[in-house]
Design an enzyme around this catalytic site. Structure first.
Site, PDB file in Angstrom:
ATOM      1  N   TYR A 432       6.207   5.141  -1.617  1.00  0.00           N
ATOM      2  CA  TYR A 432       5.989   4.482  -2.950  1.00  0.00           C
ATOM      3  C   TYR A 432       4.683   4.309  -3.391  1.00  0.00           C
ATOM      4  CZ  TYR A 432       6.693  -0.293  -0.964  1.00  0.00           C
ATOM      5  OH  TYR A 432       6.707  -1.399  -0.529  1.00  0.00           O
ATOM      6  N   GLU A 433       4.430   4.014  -4.679  1.00  0.00           N
ATOM      7  CA  GLU A 433       3.014   4.043  -5.082  1.00  0.00           C
ATOM      8  C   GLU A 433       2.104   5.306  -5.071  1.00  0.00           C
ATOM      9  OE1 GLU A 433       3.644   0.639  -6.898  1.00  0.00           O
ATOM     10  OE2 GLU A 433       1.999   1.804  -7.238  1.00  0.00           O
ATOM     11  N   GLY A 434       3.073   6.285  -5.378  1.00  0.00           N
ATOM     12  CA  GLY A 434       2.149   7.681  -5.007  1.00  0.00           C
ATOM     13  C   GLY A 434       2.325   8.194  -3.712  1.00  0.00           C
TER      14      GLY A 434
END
Lengths: 573, 573
Positions: A432-434
């Site tokens: 997550y978050e890229g």
């Protein structure tokens, strides 16, 4: 039993962050030695006393969906309220918005401790920080006045709403709509997925920051705008009022991180969801990156958190479990397993990697503060460190959690022991978050080229000026060579080599910071046990982990041709 | 959807195992080309048609403890019976004991396919194989006649009972007692833990092989004997009769492998548990190693299984999921994610590692057959390969399962997708059947020294004679240098370096076999898609994974001093 890593946090704040330099500025004058110590100790008490005991309930009971919203397991509401009451949410928020105005690096230490105690739980304050950042940078004075004080304390929590089912990492493909209502407000309609703490019962309001498209907006990321969408609209007196038609449809059944409800949110099912534009129309991506960049550091920090927790658990087990005589010792009595060389190797690796990740993430966090201060090089150093901190920090979290299971042996695979939870919890962080692959693409596709390579060159120069070990210097030189060569490569070739290159550069930065830390610890006064471990961890890191990274050179210089020497379909053959 | 990896299995049997050479012997004459193809295809149908569909039920429902014993999830009893009916259990069992007498390498391929479809389920036949081995080598003719035919078909299943609560990896510390009853039988009393398929409802009898101490037995492993303890005693006609006082106390709540009940077994709660000695008194450790060595290969094979399954799932997802345009392509349309370079890098790595692990484990399995044939070098090559196959095979399984989650992105963390199950299931394999640390200790402590280093030297010589790539040759030379140097080291120094050295040597063996495979595939006739992938996987392995292993040189030459430069207690500082 969880013990806050106060000694290492303080060491890293002193010798990696340079907290004294920050405290010497007017903006961060509050960060005196006494205050820093008090913060570390105080949050440590909350974390160890109230948050850590909820770790297992968070996993086994978990957040539950009900028709009336998400319900947290027993104990979380109180533990969250005590976090709010203690003022822990306000640490890094500027004083003008109701915060304590301490450095981001101190806020990082606070979240480090809370998340080491209970990583899933700590995601709630972590996301609130992102919402605060977005509002502080892009909100109107009215929005800031209405929302920031409540977010700063953590009384209300914040969320980030990016992902949609058809648009995962490809944010530009989102479809959520915002239509103008004529009064400056917007009607929001759409579905968002993977919304951490998208709903819960710990706060009287939740502030959703939602990316959406306005009518006639250009395709892709250029046409995206950011909206503030509260769960409950504000009354004239600023208190939460009418329900704002934000419905939690379901929560995901995840492998781990069960304390954190991952929500599917439906906005405007009854066409009665009202939002406000944050920043200008089409300013969504810029505002999103404000949220996301710091969120990326905070996800890298989750790697530190879970590594710390897994290491403490493994060390505790290894100091307790007695099994087998020590080979070659001439003594036939079984010993604590910490005495066996390979167990000790795993534990020292866990310590070294955890400390390295902490140094990397805190170092990046300190650049947020330097950027806030407008110091030369702060923003650019932050830019290049962010993908390293996010990706390598979380890679370390996963490696250390896995080693933690291994140290426990068969017991590590039994859920009751707790080692497995760290392993399961950690596994989302490289996603997550890229995803970490996206971090690697960001590094080679955008960050290396900043200022025509100057940003990268200055990082290399700083490392080269201080590094002493031959392998470390070779690693820095190799990164320099590969990094400079990237400019001449095709997109495919850059990307094919991006992940191993990111790892090499991350290890170079960690090696640089760890070597320095070991040098300082060798002659420092203080807790001998802690300092001797810092020296050993630094030695291990430089002598063993740095050379491993050199082994990635071939991969970091490999071209994409081997990847495309087969058809896509041949992968299924 | 699961597809048996028949093409790669056949390739490895042909070019790594040398199945034609085995089939040219009288003992293995049955292993003709037609028979091998029929076996691979037949078991593939059973695996894909009946076992794979139970993968998810095995995880979500799992085996359940009841007061009357362990109950398998719906569908398992039938699927197991179809395995028995199809004769799949008899593949590798000598004809004299009711088997088909095919090579162990073919049995390995059969278990590979079954376990790729459903790894937890396949543990039942895998353990039965261990029991067969122990009885075939150490049982009396009467024991063999009574038990082997039922085990050979899989009608009855087998277990291995080593571990006790106070004695994990330290088998010598076990306390289960066996007292002579005067009639040649023994009364068994004690508690065993971690007994896979220690109870279930798929077979009318379960044959427990139990390590225990006889009265006055010497301490440690020297005083251990092996007992055959059926769940139900045999009637005069050989059918299962009276309950033998073997009670399943509980099953473990594990992170994964839920289809496999991990039992706590209590023997002789009512002093009515009767066992027979297998082999002589105090012959337990020798007999255990007979079971365990092949079991170690089969656990290494589980690494192959889970890697194959995770790779297929990730490839399937990457060929289906459309997201983001391909960078630098000039085309703004989103593409299947398999087209993105970093996703392709992950997938090719998964393919290369899976094929490498298969080559390593099958190669080791072929040495079982060469040993059976009494061929020169078979047993010694098996001895040195066993720790590599077990440890590195399972390390690969874990790495590939983790990459599988990463390819899935956020979906990989959602349990319904299935990628997470592979990751959870895989994690036990580096632990059981001797932790991978114990494998590394076995390699440096026992195997390197066999025949005064001659066994190791001959493996190095074989690799050196064929390897072409410069990095691969360097790796082989480096392993040679480090391996020979081990003889002069202290136990601590050997053990401190053992794990990285095991990895280096394993990668050298894999690199050798993969390079050869790529060379052959480049000019072979046949399925172009499969062969092109073999060439690409081999290229990737030699060009990227081999150099990574060279990065472990410093760690494999490191001494123990850094580990003991701190006190045990400092790890908790």
């Amino acid at each position: 039993m969880f013990t806050p890593a106060t000694a290492d946090q303080r060491f890293v704040l002193d010798h990696v962050v340079g907290i004294a330099d920050l405290a010497a500025t007017e903006r961060f004058a509050a960060a005196s030695d006494d205050v820093v110590d008090a913060v570390l100790e105080g949050v440590g008490q909350l974390a160890a006393g109230e948050w850590a005991p909820l770790l297992r309930t968070g996993d086994t009971v978990g957040a539950k969906w009900t028709p009336d919203g998400v319900v947290m397991p027993e104990g979380f509401v109180k533990a969250y309220h005590d976090y709010v009451e203690g003022g822990w949410g306000t640490i890094g928020v500027p004083e003008e918005f109701g915060g304590q105005g301490l450095p981001f690096a101190i806020q990082t230490a606070v979240l480090d401790t809370l998340g080491s105690a209970n990583m899933g739980f700590a995601l709630a304050p972590t996301l609130t920080v992102g919402a605060i950042e977005a509002l502080a940078h892009h909100g109107s004075p009215a929005q800031q006045a209405q929302y920031l004080p409540h977010l700063a304390t953590g009384e209300w929590t914040g969320t980030m709403n990016l992902t949609e089912p058809q648009a995962g990492s490809d944010v530009g493909a989102l479809r959520t709509q915002a239509k103008p209502l004529g009064d400056g407000k917007w009607s929001i309609k759409g579905t968002k997925i993977y919304i951490s703490f998208g709903d819960h019962d710990m706060a009287p309001n939740i502030v959703h920051l939602v990316l959406a498209r306005t009518p006639g907006a250009p395709a892709g990321t250029k046409g995206i705008s950011l909206f503030l969408v509260p769960k409950y609209r504000l009354n004239a007196d600023g208190t939460p009022g009418a329900f704002n038609d934000v419905r939690v449809v379901s929560i995901e059944h995840k492998m781990g991180l069960h304390a954190s409800p991952t929500c599917v949110l439906s906005f405007g099912d009854n066409d009665d969801c009202i939002g406000e534009l944050i920043g200008g129309e089409f300013g969504g991506i810029r505002a999103m990156f404000t949220m996301m960049n710091n969120a990326r550091l905070n996800v890298g920090l989750q790697g530190v958190q879970v590594a710390e927790a897994a290491t403490q658990a493994a060390v505790g087990y290894a100091l307790d479990r007695v099994q087998s005589p020590r080979a070659g010792s001439g003594n036939a009595e079984p010993v604590k397993i910490v005495e066996h060389p390979d167990v000790r190797r795993m534990l020292l690796r866990m310590k070294a990697q955890t400390q390295a990740a902490r140094a990397l993430v805190y170092y990046a966090a300190s650049q947020v503060d330097r950027a806030t201060l407008g110091q030369a090089g702060g923003q650019e150093r932050l830019d290049i460190l962010t993908p390293l901190a996010k990706a390598h920090g979380t890679d370390i979290g996963n490696e250390v959690a896995s080693l933690g299971i291994q140290v426990h042996g068969g017991m590590g695979y039994i859920e009751e022991t707790g080692a497995a939870q760290f392993f399961r919890d950690a596994r989302i962080t490289p996603i997550y978050e890229g995803t970490n692959g996206i971090q690697a693409a960001d590094l080679v596709g955008r960050k290396l080229g900043l200022d025509n390579g100057g940003v990268f060159a200055r990082l290399i120069a700083d490392m080269r000026a201080e590094a002493e070990d031959v392998a470390l210097r070779t690693l820095i030189d190799t990164c320099d060579e590969i990094g400079r060569g990237m400019a001449g490569l095709s997109a495919d070739d850059k990307l094919a080599a991006s992940y191993p290159f990111l790892t090499m550069l991350s290890v170079a930065v960690c090696g640089w910071l760890m070597e320095r830390s070991g040098r300082i610890a060798a002659t420092a006064e203080g807790d001998r046990a802690y300092l001797s471990m810092k020296v050993a961890a630094a030695r291990f890191y430089v002598a063993q982990i740095v050379p491993e990274a050199l082994g990635l050179k071939a991969a970091a210089m490999a071209k994409a041709d081997v990847l495309y020497s087969v058809t896509a379909e041949a992968f299924a053959a």
